[in-house]
Scaffold this active site. Sequence first.
Site, PDB file in Angstrom:
ATOM      1  N   GLY A  44     -56.918  17.326  -4.340  1.00  0.00           N
ATOM      2  CA  GLY A  44     -58.375  17.341  -4.372  1.00  0.00           C
ATOM      3  C   GLY A  44     -58.907  16.257  -5.285  1.00  0.00           C
ATOM      4  N   GLN A  49     -64.749  12.424 -11.076  1.00  0.00           N
ATOM      5  CA  GLN A  49     -63.508  11.728 -11.429  1.00  0.00           C
ATOM      6  C   GLN A  49     -63.528  10.248 -11.068  1.00  0.00           C
ATOM      7  OE1 GLN A  49     -61.014  14.974  -9.470  1.00  0.00           O
ATOM      8  NE2 GLN A  49     -59.664  14.216 -11.084  1.00  0.00           N
ATOM      9  N   CYS A  90     -53.813  17.305 -12.676  1.00  0.00           N
ATOM     10  CA  CYS A  90     -55.099  16.673 -12.384  1.00  0.00           C
ATOM     11  C   CYS A  90     -54.911  15.160 -12.360  1.00  0.00           C
ATOM     12  CB  CYS A  90     -56.101  17.064 -13.473  1.00  0.00           C
ATOM     13  SG  CYS A  90     -57.735  16.347 -13.236  1.00  0.00           S
ATOM     14  N   LEU A  91     -55.495  14.507 -11.359  1.00  0.00           N
ATOM     15  CA  LEU A  91     -55.375  13.046 -11.263  1.00  0.00           C
ATOM     16  C   LEU A  91     -55.973  12.356 -12.484  1.00  0.00           C
ATOM     17  CD1 LEU A  91     -56.283  12.449  -7.501  1.00  0.00           C
ATOM     18  CD2 LEU A  91     -54.011  12.371  -8.542  1.00  0.00           C
ATOM     19  N   HIS A 133     -60.568  24.479  -9.279  1.00  0.00           N
ATOM     20  CA  HIS A 133     -60.322  23.290 -10.116  1.00  0.00           C
ATOM     21  C   HIS A 133     -61.394  22.219  -9.863  1.00  0.00           C
ATOM     22  CE1 HIS A 133     -57.314  20.322 -11.956  1.00  0.00           C
ATOM     23  NE2 HIS A 133     -58.216  19.525 -11.405  1.00  0.00           N
ATOM     24  N   GLU A 134     -61.699  21.962  -8.595  1.00  0.00           N
ATOM     25  CA  GLU A 134     -62.670  20.897  -8.271  1.00  0.00           C
ATOM     26  C   GLU A 134     -64.102  21.310  -8.638  1.00  0.00           C
ATOM     27  OE1 GLU A 134     -61.340  18.131  -7.839  1.00  0.00           O
ATOM     28  OE2 GLU A 134     -59.379  18.875  -7.243  1.00  0.00           O
ATOM     29  N   HIS A 137     -64.646  20.704 -12.165  1.00  0.00           N
ATOM     30  CA  HIS A 137     -64.926  19.292 -12.451  1.00  0.00           C
ATOM     31  C   HIS A 137     -66.421  18.998 -12.346  1.00  0.00           C
ATOM     32  CE1 HIS A 137     -61.251  17.092 -13.167  1.00  0.00           C
ATOM     33  NE2 HIS A 137     -60.668  17.525 -12.062  1.00  0.00           N
TER      34      HIS A 137
HETATM   35 NI    NI Z   1     -58.650  17.483 -11.513  1.00  0.00          NI
END
Ligand code: NI
Length: 173
Positions: A44, A49, A90-91, A133-134, A137
């Site tokens: 995701g 981000q 997480c990216l 999670h998203e 963010h």
């Molecule tokens: Ni993340």
Amino acid sequence: MLEMHYYGDPVLRKKAVPVEKFDEELQGFVDELIETMEYEDGVGLAATQVGICRRIAVINATGGQEQTYVLINPEIVYSSQEKEDYDEGCLSIPGITLSVNRPSVVSVKAQDAKGQQYLIENAQGLLARALQHEIDHLNGIMFVDHVSPLQRSLINGKLKKISRAQREKSQDL
Ligand code: NI
């Protein structure tokens, strides 16, 4: 490809604003977000981000291209009482994976890139995890915020290193 922002960047702590206009510009951004998620090999990706504070996220929890969810203005409308531990990464926090406890099942209401409302009902497993999670963010919350103080102390060094790299990178621009 959109540029990734990493832990320590203040943009990741901002609350994203709702999308009101569903136009070609939005569709173009969503396409780029999906492309970036695939390139980064993520499950995701949220707009914050890539430095864009709008309530937009994309998720692909299966790897199949037809399974990509476009989530505009997403909202959790149901969370199960039952919770489970699940490994998250997480990216924006490369190299860190931690077990996080969250509701096992969630339902999410969102709009697609055309503004059409839809419902993801009783998502479980990786999809439930990615949705929470998203959406976090988009509220300026990162998964490391959910772990115990002990777990947190174990990763503090790594987090500082990512923050430092992020600062040095932004000074280059
Ligand atoms: Ni993340």
